[in-house]
Design an enzyme around this catalytic site. Sequence first.
Site, PDB file in Angstrom:
ATOM      1  N   SER A 148     -23.329 -18.377 -20.426  1.00  0.00           N
ATOM      2  CA  SER A 148     -22.990 -19.782 -20.163  1.00  0.00           C
ATOM      3  C   SER A 148     -24.012 -20.361 -19.207  1.00  0.00           C
ATOM      4  O   SER A 148     -24.706 -19.598 -18.516  1.00  0.00           O
ATOM      5  CB  SER A 148     -21.598 -19.860 -19.526  1.00  0.00           C
ATOM      6  N   TYR A 161     -15.404 -17.588 -12.828  1.00  0.00           N
ATOM      7  CA  TYR A 161     -15.976 -17.595 -14.181  1.00  0.00           C
ATOM      8  C   TYR A 161     -17.496 -17.463 -14.099  1.00  0.00           C
ATOM      9  O   TYR A 161     -18.106 -16.666 -14.812  1.00  0.00           O
ATOM     10  CB  TYR A 161     -15.596 -18.886 -14.891  1.00  0.00           C
TER      11      TYR A 161
HETATM   12  N1  LIG Z   1     -16.644 -23.889 -24.864  1.00  0.00           N
HETATM   13  C1  LIG Z   1     -17.552 -23.950 -23.918  1.00  0.00           C
HETATM   14  O1  LIG Z   1     -17.772 -25.006 -23.285  1.00  0.00           O
HETATM   15  C2  LIG Z   1     -18.347 -22.747 -23.558  1.00  0.00           C
HETATM   16  C3  LIG Z   1     -17.941 -21.473 -23.924  1.00  0.00           C
HETATM   17  N2  LIG Z   1     -18.696 -20.391 -23.539  1.00  0.00           N
HETATM   18  C4  LIG Z   1     -18.285 -19.053 -23.921  1.00  0.00           C
HETATM   19  O2  LIG Z   1     -18.116 -19.001 -25.321  1.00  0.00           O
HETATM   20  C5  LIG Z   1     -17.233 -17.925 -25.644  1.00  0.00           C
HETATM   21  C6  LIG Z   1     -16.204 -18.419 -26.642  1.00  0.00           C
HETATM   22  O3  LIG Z   1     -15.439 -19.433 -26.039  1.00  0.00           O
HETATM   23  P1  LIG Z   1     -14.902 -20.693 -26.874  1.00  0.00           P
HETATM   24  O4  LIG Z   1     -15.254 -20.545 -28.297  1.00  0.00           O
HETATM   25  O5  LIG Z   1     -15.320 -21.913 -26.143  1.00  0.00           O
HETATM   26  O6  LIG Z   1     -13.341 -20.566 -26.647  1.00  0.00           O
HETATM   27  P2  LIG Z   1     -12.118 -20.283 -27.646  1.00  0.00           P
HETATM   28  O7  LIG Z   1     -10.919 -20.248 -26.778  1.00  0.00           O
HETATM   29  O8  LIG Z   1     -12.172 -21.216 -28.801  1.00  0.00           O
HETATM   30  O9  LIG Z   1     -12.412 -18.820 -28.185  1.00  0.00           O
HETATM   31  C7  LIG Z   1     -12.279 -17.718 -27.335  1.00  0.00           C
HETATM   32  C8  LIG Z   1     -12.235 -16.498 -28.214  1.00  0.00           C
HETATM   33  O10 LIG Z   1     -12.181 -15.353 -27.375  1.00  0.00           O
HETATM   34  C9  LIG Z   1     -11.147 -14.528 -27.848  1.00  0.00           C
HETATM   35  N3  LIG Z   1     -10.561 -13.715 -26.788  1.00  0.00           N
HETATM   36  C10 LIG Z   1     -10.070 -14.112 -25.598  1.00  0.00           C
HETATM   37  N4  LIG Z   1      -9.544 -13.063 -24.947  1.00  0.00           N
HETATM   38  C11 LIG Z   1      -9.683 -11.980 -25.771  1.00  0.00           C
HETATM   39  C12 LIG Z   1      -9.343 -10.616 -25.686  1.00  0.00           C
HETATM   40  N5  LIG Z   1      -8.717 -10.126 -24.626  1.00  0.00           N
HETATM   41  N6  LIG Z   1      -9.662  -9.814 -26.707  1.00  0.00           N
HETATM   42  C13 LIG Z   1     -10.298 -10.296 -27.806  1.00  0.00           C
HETATM   43  N7  LIG Z   1     -10.670 -11.574 -27.947  1.00  0.00           N
HETATM   44  C14 LIG Z   1     -10.343 -12.403 -26.933  1.00  0.00           C
HETATM   45  C15 LIG Z   1     -10.105 -15.443 -28.477  1.00  0.00           C
HETATM   46  O11 LIG Z   1      -9.398 -14.735 -29.462  1.00  0.00           O
HETATM   47  P3  LIG Z   1      -7.834 -14.322 -29.361  1.00  0.00           P
HETATM   48  O12 LIG Z   1      -7.171 -15.237 -28.403  1.00  0.00           O
HETATM   49  O13 LIG Z   1      -7.376 -14.495 -30.781  1.00  0.00           O
HETATM   50  O14 LIG Z   1      -7.845 -12.896 -28.913  1.00  0.00           O
HETATM   51  C16 LIG Z   1     -11.012 -16.473 -29.118  1.00  0.00           C
HETATM   52  O15 LIG Z   1     -11.377 -16.066 -30.400  1.00  0.00           O
HETATM   53  C17 LIG Z   1     -16.659 -17.450 -24.307  1.00  0.00           C
HETATM   54  O16 LIG Z   1     -17.337 -16.272 -23.901  1.00  0.00           O
HETATM   55  C18 LIG Z   1     -16.997 -18.587 -23.351  1.00  0.00           C
HETATM   56  O17 LIG Z   1     -17.166 -18.125 -22.009  1.00  0.00           O
HETATM   57  C19 LIG Z   1     -19.858 -20.529 -22.813  1.00  0.00           C
HETATM   58  C20 LIG Z   1     -20.286 -21.770 -22.447  1.00  0.00           C
HETATM   59  C21 LIG Z   1     -19.591 -22.964 -22.801  1.00  0.00           C
HETATM   60  N1  LIG Z   2     -17.135 -24.317 -20.903  1.00  0.00           N
HETATM   61  C1  LIG Z   2     -17.783 -24.175 -19.665  1.00  0.00           C
HETATM   62  C2  LIG Z   2     -16.737 -23.782 -18.738  1.00  0.00           C
HETATM   63  O1  LIG Z   2     -16.070 -24.763 -18.391  1.00  0.00           O
HETATM   64  C3  LIG Z   2     -18.897 -23.220 -19.625  1.00  0.00           C
HETATM   65  O2  LIG Z   2     -18.714 -22.045 -19.971  1.00  0.00           O
HETATM   66  O3  LIG Z   2     -19.968 -23.672 -19.273  1.00  0.00           O
END
Ligand SMILES: NC(=O)C1=CN([C@@H]2O[C@H](COP(=O)(O)OP(=O)(O)OC[C@H]3O[C@@H](n4cnc5c(N)ncnc54)[C@H](OP(=O)(O)O)[C@@H]3O)[C@@H](O)[C@H]2O)C=CC1
Ligand SMILES: N[C@@H](C=O)C(=O)O
Length: 253
Positions: A148, A161
């Site tokens: 991120s 985070y």
């Molecule tokens: N959206 C944003 O602004 C940003 C997101 N990110 C990163 O992108 C990644 C995806 O996030 P995003 O798509 O936004 O969020 P979502 O909530 O849409 O997706 C998160 C995913 O992670 C999975 N997950 C969470 N906990 C677990 C677990 N214990 N075991 C297995 N899977 C898990 C969820 O699946 P389930 O609940 O079905 O297990 C889900 O598929 C993360 O690492 C986040 O830090 C980075 C920068 C920006």
């Molecule tokens: N989605 C953001 C968290 O708020 C990030 O991962 O940058």
Amino acid sequence: MSALPASPLSGQVAVITGASSGIGRETALTLARAGAAVCLGARRIHLLHEVVKEIEGKGGKALAVQTDVTKRNEVKNLIARAEEALGPVDILINNAGLWYCTTMTGKLDEDDWDTMIDVNCKGVMNAIGAVINGMVARKKGHIVNMSSECGRKGFPGLAVYSGTKFFVEGMSAALRLEVAKHGIKVTNIQPGDVDTPGHAISHDKEAIEKFGAPKGIELMQAVDIAEAVLYAVTQPKRTAVNEVLLSLPEMPF
Ligand SMILES: NC(=O)C1=CN([C@@H]2O[C@H](COP(=O)(O)OP(=O)(O)OC[C@H]3O[C@@H](n4cnc5c(N)ncnc54)[C@H](OP(=O)(O)O)[C@@H]3O)[C@@H](O)[C@H]2O)C=CC1
Ligand SMILES: N[C@@H](C=O)C(=O)O
């Protein structure tokens, strides 16, 4: 510059954690569209089955495995099922992750702190531990960690985070040096705010108001990040993409 072949990932096997939603779901669809056989891990198996159905409906190959990345045995099972059904794992997308927008003062949501560390740090290590020796033995592999912009600098309201993503960055920098000689690449994707359901789990209203996703600004879409992943994993052997930082133009990094 030559155009990408029609199916640049044909014959390759990719495992994507957190593929039930958001960036992971779009990455699974994108890599499958590029020809990869994909194995999807997450806890919500019903959502994974929907992604598999969509991929198979377009002629792709996909497998869903219910997986909690914080449970090492479940992650090892994910990789074993992938290898059994699809073949040796070429690409690991460490995408599963979450964030709680919350401050470290006042009402301490320490359980949320623990959850972020368990998923974003231990979950990533569980997956790397499950694939790395196989990649070394095969002298090839690509590990893509969903970091991120919070892994590049600390953001208030996202201190814990940020710490988890700094962990991913520091570990990746060292791992990259360790495994380069084995033909293994390590890429970190560092998005700014992306429009996904991930924003909805935060519950600290005061912190969200002050530090949450920007209002009135177009956020990136999950597919934008999936395309960055595709770029990283389709480079020729001679080119390693170490980091891809993606920001909102109105909020330059
Ligand atoms: N959206 C944003 O602004 C940003 C997101 N990110 C990163 O992108 C990644 C995806 O996030 P995003 O798509 O936004 O969020 P979502 O909530 O849409 O997706 C998160 C995913 O992670 C999975 N997950 C969470 N906990 C677990 C677990 N214990 N075991 C297995 N899977 C898990 C969820 O699946 P389930 O609940 O079905 O297990 C889900 O598929 C993360 O690492 C986040 O830090 C980075 C920068 C920006
Ligand atoms: N989605 C953001 C968290 O708020 C990030 O991962 O940058």
